[in-house]
Write a protein that holds these residues in place. Structure first.
Motif, mmCIF file in Angstrom:
data_model
loop_
_atom_site.group_PDB
_atom_site.id
_atom_site.type_symbol
_atom_site.label_atom_id
_atom_site.label_comp_id
_atom_site.label_asym_id
_atom_site.label_seq_id
_atom_site.Cartn_x
_atom_site.Cartn_y
_atom_site.Cartn_z
ATOM 1 N N UNK A 108 0.817 -1.213 0.000
ATOM 2 C CA UNK A 108 0.000 0.000 0.000
ATOM 3 C C UNK A 108 0.852 1.266 0.000
ATOM 4 N N UNK A 109 2.115 1.114 0.392
ATOM 5 C CA UNK A 109 3.012 2.274 0.445
ATOM 6 C C UNK A 109 3.698 2.525 -0.890
ATOM 7 N N UNK A 110 3.463 1.637 -1.865
ATOM 8 C CA UNK A 110 4.086 1.753 -3.178
ATOM 9 C C UNK A 110 3.017 1.957 -4.243
ATOM 10 N N UNK A 111 3.384 2.637 -5.297
ATOM 11 C CA UNK A 111 2.442 2.838 -6.404
ATOM 12 C C UNK A 111 2.583 1.772 -7.475
ATOM 13 N N UNK A 112 3.755 1.172 -7.543
ATOM 14 C CA UNK A 112 3.982 0.152 -8.550
ATOM 15 C C UNK A 112 5.036 -0.825 -8.062
ATOM 16 N N UNK A 113 5.178 -1.915 -8.795
ATOM 17 C CA UNK A 113 6.183 -2.916 -8.452
ATOM 18 C C UNK A 113 6.702 -3.558 -9.733
ATOM 19 N N UNK A 114 7.982 -3.881 -9.732
ATOM 20 C CA UNK A 114 8.584 -4.613 -10.843
ATOM 21 C C UNK A 114 9.217 -5.912 -10.349
#
Length: 642
Positions: A258-264
């Motif tokens: 929830x603290x990130x906008x995206x992930x790779x």
């Protein structure tokens, strides 16, 4: 690698396989203490066995065993999200302190000590049991809090059986399983294939944003393929050859918190497990010699951080058991074992290996009327030339009446650091000490069995003290390192109640209640967090289930309540408690040689916003549809059967 597989398959072994009965909650009868096919079953009369109820698991065949155990037992599942890593905590333990067992062998990855339950489908197995308090003297180092047993029953005679199971939900996740059982001359075969795809387009409320906006999960696609084949050869009346192979291939995008906008972040898991045994039963003794190989590969990548890792772990294990009758009222078992593990990892500075030689002795004695029984278990390991402490265990079992008994056990517990604990770079700590302690428990069990009602209830109290518990702590902003932390105490009470009431031949009510109180505290007086509850261990957990069957219609309602879980050692930060309501509706149908069921599941009925791991979102209300079909070519069903 091909040569390695070939050598494993050619490991011809001698042994025994003895059948007996399990606990039957739905019959209200107590488990008889009799010879079983493995030493874990045969010499565990002081521990409780929680079999997953078939009435509940019928709606979890399309899901992982993590979801089944979370719904039907007292185990605490730490889930990073649907289709993503799911680990266990039992009686306040760490995930590495619970072993997953298949055909008598531990499946936990030898590098990390973990097993990802989200990769293991319920569909593959006939029996899934929780073994709280399983002694390490029976299953080996690392079995501190207990174990989970996976088994398939052996079919005999002429059989041709086909089963299909499928599911789709509104998060665009699908699951399909196909199972075939067949017989050829003196052989029986079972082949299963299970394939899942994940889109995970579920809704959740983001508590990291103002006013908790509802968002849709991103970067959470995945797929998981499992294949299993088992063959049993009956060579003669007293001998048999068994072979099993199980492969898993999983690709998963790791979603953002929830603290990130995206992930790779992405992870690939590949695993192959093989077991081979040749069994023979002599007049006065039984011999069991078997071999096991496990080959794991885990590849992790994160393009945004330019982070890549690859871990290859190969394990080879051989065991020899000799089971002897010791006097008129007892039986003993002596065994030898050898385990070799080799790990190559981009996170290690070099390739590492571990070699363990083991010897064990198990003995039980009972009175003439079999009302009282005592078990003694001993295990001695020598790892990399170092003799580890002797691991003893003592169990008592007393049947007070036909339908009531009291039983318990006391065991030494011991766990050596994993390879990651010692060699992970950066942060590994080669100076770690093994975890060591003592565990004890006692259970009172009562059963009631009449014409229309069957009840089984039990109450268990347990205590465990562990020194030098291993925990990973930050040593800088980017590096974590494992350390030994003083002393930890785990104590609690577990209640189990199961009731089956038959109104008539085609109408019944099934009730189940599991309650777990677990106090797990830091007892290191020099630690500022002295007497604090360990992180992610709920103080209590309640699991209630009610099922109603009328004719061809099945209805189930389930409630799971989990207490708050602290996320910081000082108990200042925590996840709030949550209550989940799940509803199941099914319709069964039969033909001359077939039967099946259509079902609807409504999960999280009241849209509870919850997390099991901090900042890892879980789905709000969601719906799934499923079907299960069974075709038995050697059996004729009554189409009018309800």
């Amino acid at each position: 690698m091909n040569r390695t597989y070939f050598i494993t398959i050619l490991w011809i072994v001698f042994g025994f396989d003895v059948k007996a009965q399990n606990d039957s909650i739905r019959t209200g009868k107590l488990r008889e203490v009799v010879i079983e096919g493995s030493r874990t079953e045969q010499f565990n009369s002081g521990g409780r066995v929680d079999n997953t109820d078939t009435f509940i698991r019928r709606y979890f065949n399309q899901h992982s065993i993590a979801e089944l155990l979370n719904a039907s037992s007292g185990i605490n599942i730490r889930n990073y999200g649907p289709g993503v890593l799911a680990t266990t905590s039992l009686r306040g333990s760490s995930s590495q302190q619970v072993n997953l067992v298949w055909n008598g062998f531990t499946l936990n990855n030898q590098a990390s000590g973990l097993i990802d339950l989200s990769l293991i489908p319920t569909f593959l197995f006939d029996e899934i049991s929780l073994l709280p308090g399983l002694p390490g003297s029976l299953q080996g180092s690392g079995t501190v809090a207990g174990g989970i047993s996976l088994k398939n029953s052996k079919h005999s005679g002429k059989t041709t059986y086909l089963k299909y199971s499928g599911m789709v939900n509104n998060s665009l996740n699908t699951a399909n399983g196909l199972e075939l059982k067949y017989s050829l001359k003196n052989t029986n075969h079972k082949t299963s294939v299970f394939y899942q795809t994940f889109k995970n387009r579920f809704k959740y409320k983001n508590r990291a944003e103002l006013n908790f906006p509802t968002e849709t999960m991103v970067h959470s696609n995945g797929k998981n393929l499992n294949f299993m084949h088992e063959t049993n050869w009956e060579l003669r009346k007293s001998a048999g050859l068994n072979f099993g192979i199980w492969t898993t291939a999983s690709d998963q995008q790791i979603p953002p918190t929830m603290l990130e906008t995206t992930s790779e972040s992405n992870q690939e898991d590949r695993s192959t497990k093989m077991v081979l045994s040749y069994q023979k039963n002599r007049r006065n003794y039984l011999i069991h010699l078997k071999s096991y190989g496990q080959f794991d590969k885990i590849r992790y990548s994160d393009q945004s951080l330019e982070l890549f890792s690859l871990i290859n772990t190969n394990l080879f294990q051989q065991e020899l058991d000799v089971n002897l009758k010791t006097g008129k009222y007892g039986r003993g078992l002596v065994g030898l074992g050898h385990t070799y593990t080799n790990t190559n990892s981009s996170t290690y500075s070099k390739s590492v290996h571990r070699q363990t030689f083991s010897i064990w002795y198990n003995q039980y004695l009972h009175t003439k009327n079999k009302r009282f029984r005592v078990d003694l278990t001993l295990k001695q390991d020598v790892t990399d030339g170092n003799r580890l402490p002797l691991i003893p265990g003592l169990a008592l079992n007393y049947r007070m009446t036909k339908n009531s008994r009291v039983f318990g056990q006391i065991n030494r517990v011991y766990r050596i650091p994993t390879l990651n604990d010692l060699y992970w770079h950066p942060g590994g700590n080669p100076m770690l000490k093994p975890e060591s302690g003592i565990a004890m428990e006692g259970t009172l069990e009562k059963g009631i069995h009449t014409k229309n009602i069957r009840i089984l209830c039990s109450l268990t109290a347990y205590y465990r003290e562990l020194k030098n518990q291993i925990i990973w702590l930050p040593v800088s902003t980017q590096v974590w390192s494992p350390q030994n932390i003083g002393k930890v105490e785990n104590s609690g009470i577990e209640g189990r109640l199961s009731l089956l009431y038959r109104f008539s031949s085609d109408a019944s009510l099934n009730l189940s209640l599991n309650t777990d109180y677990s106090k797990s505290t830091n007892k290191n007086r020099d630690d500022p967090n002295f007497n604090k509850q360990l992180i992610y261990i709920p103080l209590y957990r309640i699991n209630f289930f009610a099922g109603l069957k009328y004719s061809n219609i099945h209805f189930q309602w389930q409630v799971i309540k989990t207490d708050k879980r602290y996320t910081s050692p000082d108990n200042e930060d925590f996840l709030t408690e949550f209550i989940l309501h799940n509803v199941f509706l099914g319709y069964t149908f039969t033909g001359k040689k077939s039967k099946g069921e259509l079902f609807l599941k409504y999960n999280n009925l009241f849209n509870e916003n919850y997390e099991t791991i901090a900042w890892r979102p879980m789905p709000l209300s969601n719906v799934e549809l499923g079907i299960q079909l069974e075709l038995n070519f050697n059996q004729k069903n009554d189409p009018k059967q309800k």
